[in-house]
Design an enzyme around this catalytic site. Structure first.
Site, mmCIF file in Angstrom:
data_model
loop_
_atom_site.group_PDB
_atom_site.id
_atom_site.type_symbol
_atom_site.label_atom_id
_atom_site.label_comp_id
_atom_site.label_asym_id
_atom_site.label_seq_id
_atom_site.Cartn_x
_atom_site.Cartn_y
_atom_site.Cartn_z
ATOM 1 N N CYS A 1 60.764 49.630 39.368
ATOM 2 C CA CYS A 1 60.762 49.185 38.523
ATOM 3 C C CYS A 1 60.164 50.509 37.337
ATOM 4 C CB CYS A 1 59.902 48.090 37.498
ATOM 5 S SG CYS A 1 58.446 48.348 38.749
ATOM 6 N N LYS B 1 22.771 3.988 55.427
ATOM 7 C CA LYS B 1 22.766 5.299 54.303
ATOM 8 C C LYS B 1 21.269 6.025 54.675
ATOM 9 C CE LYS B 1 23.351 7.677 50.168
ATOM 10 N NZ LYS B 1 23.811 7.306 48.730
#
Ligand code: CTP
Length: 406
Positions: A159, A290
């Site tokens: 191009c 946790k």
């Protein structure tokens, strides 16, 4: 259904100005003794005449799904069964999109869905198109599927602009195709054990210690060994990668799980490739609940995990044992030292000083006793995987020669 011999490279040619370069690729393959069946898309025909390919390949070019002379044969199934490899050169953005999404609206895209063989794609297009998110996404899907992408080069485009998008050098495309074909034969009958990814060591049910390993190197090794016909056992820590086709995948989480899985399979293996980034430490006493911030521990007590690779080095018999080393300084000396300490046949030393984790490319050094160091600079993990397998096979054949002579 009778099994046909997979003896042909199917060369798909799509509509792009670089289509004429597919002729050079076909000639290069023929010189290497490879039979080529050309499939030309409708827009490909606008750039190169079928007669050029027919005259040079000695086979009719296939373009149409429902050609009048196909004699009721289901041509795309026959071609798929014969294909040792499907290579698309050049591959337009359109065909990448169709392959990625499974659209089958012409012969080449229908053939793709029927093929179980390896696939190589050499894209060529304008650089805006190459960089478009839609094309990037399609490429990521195709790569994840294990297809080899021979990336376009930078330069002057049809191009009139400069940028990335030019079809790769035909030499690189031919080399990639021959590598995959050669690969197809070299490991049949061998059992390969690969470890990959990080391990996860729990601190509590929410938090853990791990590493930045993505698992890509180990998965590339498993895929490459499978592609070469080996029977592959892949023991993987948690990763986001899809399971490689045809591989016996065992998922593990911690270094202890990985050790059990590896030790159980080690006696069955001919080649062991320990690409996993095993965590050296684990929390001494992981909490069942946790940890709350009001009960913050003053320090995290760690225990040393067993070095799986060193255990294998102590107990190995005829296996070729390949270790990996992630190093940030004094890279080669540390590699040689680890090779001796862990009784390895080869070590792949990875320079991780510049943050290679999760990347598709890496720089590594292959160290083997009595041989020059082989450095692979900024190569794709697929190429590195194939070189590691070549080096492991060299070790097996030099042992065989030594035992014949001795
Ligand atoms: N490895 C292993 N088991 C471990 C730790 C490492 O099998 N517990 C293996 C890895 O799979 C890799 C090699 O050992 O093949 C080297 O890992 P690396 O982390 O580079 O080195 P280490 O031996 O752990 O030494 P250091 O971390 O001190 O550099």
């Amino acid at each position: 259904m009778t099994m046909r011999e997979r003896s042909v490279v199917v060369l798909g040619v799509t509509g792009c100005i670089a289509a004429y370069k597919a002729i050079e690729v076909m000639r290069g393959l023929q010189k290497a003794g490879v039979a080529v069946q050309v499939v030309l898309t409708r827009s490909g025909r606008r750039f190169v005449a079928p007669l050029t390919f027919e005259a040079l390949s000695g086979r009719p070019v296939i373009s149409e799904m429902f050609a009048p002379d196909s004699n009721r044969e289901i041509v795309h199934i026959r071609v798929a069964q014969e294909a040792a490899l499907l290579a698309v050169v050049p591959a337009t953005a359109n065909i990448l999109g169709k392959f990625a999404r499974g659209i089958a609206d012409d012969f080449l895209s229908t053939l793709y869905l029927s093929c179980a063989c390896p696939v190589l794609l050499a894209p060529a297009m304008n650089s805006e198109m190459w960089n478009h998110p839609a094309v990037r996404e399609n490429l990521a899907v195709l790569r994840e599927r294990g297809h080899r992408i021979v990336e376009p080069a930078a330069g002057m485009l049809a191009c009139g602009t400069e940028g990335v998008g030019r079809l790769a050098e035909t030499k690189a495309i031919i080399g990639g195709i021959l590598e995959i074909l050669g690969a197809g034969r070299s490991m049949a009958g061998l059992r390969v054990l690969v470890t990959a990814g990080p391990t996860i060591e729990d601190i509590d049910p929410v938090r853990f210690i791990s590493s930045r390993s993505s698992g890509k190197m180990g998965y590339a090794l498993a895929t490459a060994a499978r592609m070469r016909g080996a029977s592959v056992m892949l023991i993987s820590g948690p990763t986001s990668l899809p399971a490689p086709a045809g591989v016996d995948l065992v998922r593990v989480r911690s270094a202890a799980d990985m050790k059990d899985a590896v030790l159980q399979r080690f006696p069955l293996a001919d080649i062991v490739l320990k690409a996993a980034a095993v965590s050296d430490f684990r929390p001494l006493a992981p909490a069942a609940q946790k940890l709350k911030k009001d009960s913050q521990p003053a320090a995290l007590a760690l225990a040393l995990n067993e070095d799986i690779l060193a255990l294998l080095g102590e107990s190995k018999k005829s296996q070729v044992l390949v270790g990996f080393a992630a190093e940030t300084e004094d890279i080669l000396n540390r590699g040689w030292a680890k090779m001796a300490q862990k009784n390895l046949d080869m070590i792949v030393v990875n320079d991780v000083s510049s943050g290679v984790f999760g990347q598709d490319r890496a720089t590594v050094h292959l160290l083997r006793r009595g041989r020059d160091v082989e450095t692979l600079s900024d190569e794709t993990k697929t190429t590195i995987a194939h070189r590691i397998l070549d080096a492991a096979l060299d070790l097996i054949s030099s042992r065989a020669t030594a035992s014949e002579q001795g």
